[in-house]
Design a protein around this motif. Sequence first.
Motif, PDB file in Angstrom:
ATOM      1  N   PHE A  28      -4.598  12.602 -15.459  1.00 38.95           N
ATOM      2  CA  PHE A  28      -4.631  12.348 -14.055  1.00 38.95           C
ATOM      3  C   PHE A  28      -5.038  10.925 -13.910  1.00 38.95           C
ATOM      4  O   PHE A  28      -4.703  10.167 -13.124  1.00 38.95           O
ATOM      5  N   ARG A  29      -6.042  10.660 -14.604  1.00 38.60           N
ATOM      6  CA  ARG A  29      -6.429   9.119 -14.566  1.00 38.60           C
ATOM      7  C   ARG A  29      -5.581   8.179 -14.927  1.00 38.60           C
ATOM      8  O   ARG A  29      -5.383   7.192 -14.337  1.00 38.60           O
ATOM      9  N   PHE A  30      -4.724   8.451 -15.930  1.00 34.75           N
ATOM     10  CA  PHE A  30      -3.765   7.685 -16.448  1.00 34.75           C
ATOM     11  C   PHE A  30      -2.650   7.366 -15.335  1.00 34.75           C
ATOM     12  O   PHE A  30      -2.219   6.309 -15.118  1.00 34.75           O
ATOM     13  N   GLY A  31      -2.074   8.374 -14.632  1.00 34.92           N
ATOM     14  CA  GLY A  31      -1.292   8.632 -13.606  1.00 34.92           C
ATOM     15  C   GLY A  31      -1.874   7.720 -12.356  1.00 34.92           C
ATOM     16  O   GLY A  31      -1.047   7.436 -11.535  1.00 34.92           O
ATOM     17  N   SER A  32      -3.306   7.801 -12.239  1.00 33.50           N
ATOM     18  CA  SER A  32      -3.725   7.257 -11.080  1.00 33.50           C
ATOM     19  C   SER A  32      -3.635   5.769 -11.169  1.00 33.50           C
ATOM     20  O   SER A  32      -4.288   5.036 -10.388  1.00 33.50           O
ATOM     21  N   CYS A  33      -3.195   5.211 -12.473  1.00 30.78           N
ATOM     22  CA  CYS A  33      -3.318   3.674 -12.631  1.00 30.78           C
ATOM     23  C   CYS A  33      -2.039   3.247 -12.645  1.00 30.78           C
ATOM     24  O   CYS A  33      -1.848   2.046 -12.702  1.00 30.78           O
ATOM     25  N   ILE A  34      -0.892   4.161 -12.659  1.00 34.77           N
ATOM     26  CA  ILE A  34       0.485   3.630 -12.575  1.00 34.77           C
ATOM     27  C   ILE A  34       1.062   3.456 -11.193  1.00 34.77           C
ATOM     28  O   ILE A  34       1.339   4.490 -10.438  1.00 34.77           O
ATOM     29  N   PRO A  35       1.231   1.973 -11.031  1.00 33.12           N
ATOM     30  CA  PRO A  35       1.781   1.924  -9.312  1.00 33.12           C
ATOM     31  C   PRO A  35       3.215   2.006  -9.166  1.00 33.12           C
ATOM     32  O   PRO A  35       4.131   2.273 -10.107  1.00 33.12           O
ATOM     33  N   VAL A  36       3.774   2.574  -7.993  1.00 35.67           N
ATOM     34  CA  VAL A  36       4.880   2.936  -7.603  1.00 35.67           C
ATOM     35  C   VAL A  36       5.779   1.323  -7.297  1.00 35.67           C
ATOM     36  O   VAL A  36       4.944   0.583  -6.849  1.00 35.67           O
ATOM     37  N   PRO A  37       6.647   1.494  -7.602  1.00 34.81           N
ATOM     38  CA  PRO A  37       7.632   0.048  -7.620  1.00 34.81           C
ATOM     39  C   PRO A  37       7.958  -0.140  -5.999  1.00 34.81           C
ATOM     40  O   PRO A  37       7.940   0.694  -5.183  1.00 34.81           O
ATOM     41  N   PHE A  38       8.263  -1.356  -5.928  1.00 37.29           N
ATOM     42  CA  PHE A  38       8.640  -1.851  -4.632  1.00 37.29           C
ATOM     43  C   PHE A  38       7.731  -1.811  -3.776  1.00 37.29           C
ATOM     44  O   PHE A  38       7.817  -2.128  -2.162  1.00 37.29           O
ATOM     45  N   ILE A  39       6.306  -1.968  -3.930  1.00 40.09           N
ATOM     46  CA  ILE A  39       5.220  -2.044  -3.061  1.00 40.09           C
ATOM     47  C   ILE A  39       4.227  -3.449  -3.483  1.00 40.09           C
ATOM     48  O   ILE A  39       4.109  -3.465  -4.458  1.00 40.09           O
ATOM     49  N   ASN A  40       4.086  -3.982  -2.369  1.00 40.29           N
ATOM     50  CA  ASN A  40       2.972  -5.267  -2.688  1.00 40.29           C
ATOM     51  C   ASN A  40       1.623  -4.885  -2.613  1.00 40.29           C
ATOM     52  O   ASN A  40       1.157  -4.570  -1.490  1.00 40.29           O
ATOM     53  N   THR A  41       0.921  -4.679  -3.695  1.00 39.09           N
ATOM     54  CA  THR A  41      -0.352  -4.109  -3.659  1.00 39.09           C
ATOM     55  C   THR A  41      -1.408  -4.873  -3.130  1.00 39.09           C
ATOM     56  O   THR A  41      -2.328  -4.529  -2.956  1.00 39.09           O
ATOM     57  N   GLU A  42      -1.150  -6.352  -3.195  1.00 38.79           N
ATOM     58  CA  GLU A  42      -2.245  -7.157  -2.795  1.00 38.79           C
ATOM     59  C   GLU A  42      -2.348  -6.989  -1.210  1.00 38.79           C
ATOM     60  O   GLU A  42      -3.419  -7.136  -0.778  1.00 38.79           O
ATOM     61  N   LEU A  43      -0.994  -6.933  -0.476  1.00 37.48           N
ATOM     62  CA  LEU A  43      -1.087  -6.725   0.860  1.00 37.48           C
ATOM     63  C   LEU A  43      -1.941  -5.337   1.247  1.00 37.48           C
ATOM     64  O   LEU A  43      -2.479  -5.107   2.264  1.00 37.48           O
ATOM     65  N   LEU A  44      -1.555  -4.449   0.597  1.00 32.00           N
ATOM     66  CA  LEU A  44      -2.185  -2.998   0.635  1.00 32.00           C
ATOM     67  C   LEU A  44      -3.465  -2.764   0.609  1.00 32.00           C
ATOM     68  O   LEU A  44      -4.069  -2.284   1.250  1.00 32.00           O
ATOM     69  N   ALA A  45      -4.202  -3.639  -0.366  1.00 30.39           N
ATOM     70  CA  ALA A  45      -5.445  -3.694  -0.817  1.00 30.39           C
ATOM     71  C   ALA A  45      -6.138  -4.453   0.372  1.00 30.39           C
ATOM     72  O   ALA A  45      -7.262  -3.923   0.942  1.00 30.39           O
ATOM     73  N   GLN A  46      -5.448  -5.389   1.150  1.00 34.18           N
ATOM     74  CA  GLN A  46      -6.245  -5.952   2.142  1.00 34.18           C
ATOM     75  C   GLN A  46      -6.033  -5.150   3.348  1.00 34.18           C
ATOM     76  O   GLN A  46      -7.009  -5.258   4.247  1.00 34.18           O
TER      77      GLN A  46
END
Length: 432
Positions: A28-46
Motif C-alpha cells: 500500500f505504501r509503495f503504491g502511494s509513492c507511484i505518481p500517475v502520468p500526465f500530472i504536474n505534481t509541483e503545481l498540484l502541491a502548491q
Amino acid sequence: MFQTLKSAWHMPELRKKILYTLFILLIFRFGSCIPVPFINTELLAQFFQNATVGGSMLGYLDMLTGGGLSTATIFAMSITPYINASIILQLLTVAIPALERMVKEGGEEGRKKIASWTRYLAVVLGLVQGFSYYALLRNGYQVSMLSTDSPLAMAVIVLTFTAGTAVIMWLGEHITQNGIGNGISIILFAGIVSRGPTLIKTIVNLAKSGGSGIVSAVLMVIIGIAIVVFIVFMSNAERRIPVQYAKRVVGRKMYGGQSTHLPIKVNASGVMPIIFASSLLSLPQTISMFWTPETGTVGWHILNLFSQSNPFYIVVYGLLILAFAYFYASIQFNPIEIANNLKKNGGFIPGFRPGKPTSDFISKALGKVTFVGAVFLGVVAILPLIVGAISPNLSNVALGGTSVIIVVGVALDTVKQMEAQMMMRHHKGFLE
C-alpha cells in the motif's frame, strides 16, 4: 499493548498474520509513492498548500489517503469510495425490507451478495471520484495542472485512480481474511500514520516561530495527549447489567444459580461513526471538483458551509456522528433477541420479568449508553475543529484531532482482536 504484541509475536500463527498484514501495508505504501502520468505534481502541491489553509476538506481527504491526493499517486482515492459504498448499502439494507430479509435469512450467502454489491458500487464511486479529481486537475488552479489535455491522458488518469481504489479494496479484504484486524481500518491507520512526520514538522515549526507559536505548539501537544487518554478510558468503559440464572436440574446434576452480568460497551461502534460521517461530508468537496462557482454566488456560499472551520459543518458533523452511533448500536445489539435468549436459558434481570419487560429495560439502557458514547465521539471529534476555527495558527489541529481519534481507535480494536485470538489459541488451564 506492547506486551500483547510481544506475546502474539511468539505464537507462530499470529506471527504469520502480523507479517502478512505488514507485507500488505508495504504494498500500500509503495503504491502511494507511484505518481500517475500526465500530472504536474509541483503545481498540484502548491494548489493543496493554498487550498488546505483554513480547514478545507481537501486537507482531510489528503490525510486519509496518506498524502496520495496531493501527490496524485495511483492510490490517491484511497479507501474513501469503498467507505461511501458501505454507507449506502448499509442504509439501503435498513430502508429496504427485501435487502434486510436477504441479510438476515440468507445467512452467509446473503452477506456475500451484499459484499459483492458493495465492491461494484465502490468501483463506480471510484470512477466518479476519479473523474472529479481529473476535473480538479484540469480547472482547479486557473492554469491546468496536466502536462497534456488529450483524451488519452484523461482515460489513463481516471482509470488509474479507479484501478487504485479496486486494488486497495482487494488489499483490505485480504488483511481482514488472512491478517490482523479490519483491513479497511488498518489501511486508513497506515495512511494517517504516514502523515505523522508532517504533523511533527508543523509543531516544530510553530515552536521555532517563538511567542504565540510556542503556545500553539504546546497546546497542540496537550490536546493530542488529552484526546488519547480520553479515548482509551472511554473505549474500555461499559455498563454492566446484572443477570441471575435460576437453578434447574438436568438428570442428576443441578445447573444455574450463579450471578453474572451483561456488558454494554459505551463506545461499541468504535471509530466507524467518525469515519462514516467524515466520508459523507467529503461529498460536497467532490462536487466542488466538478464545479467551481464564482465567489459570492449561492453555490459558493453552499460549498463554503462545508469548510471544517464553518459552524454549520461542525454542527452537521456532530449530528451525523450521533446518528451513525445509534445506527451501529441498533445493528450490533438486538434487545428482543437478548431477552429471548436469557429466557430460554433460565436467566433474568433482577426486578424485571422475562420477555418484553426485560427487552424494554435493555433498550432503555442501550439508548442511554449509546448516547454517552455518541457524545464522547462528538466531543473528541468536534473540539479540535472548534480550536482550529478559533485560532488560525491551529488550523492543522482539526486534521490532527480527527486523525488521532481514528489511529487510537483502530489500534485499540486491533489489539483487542489479537488478545481474543491469543485467548482462543492459548487458554490457561484449558487442558489442565
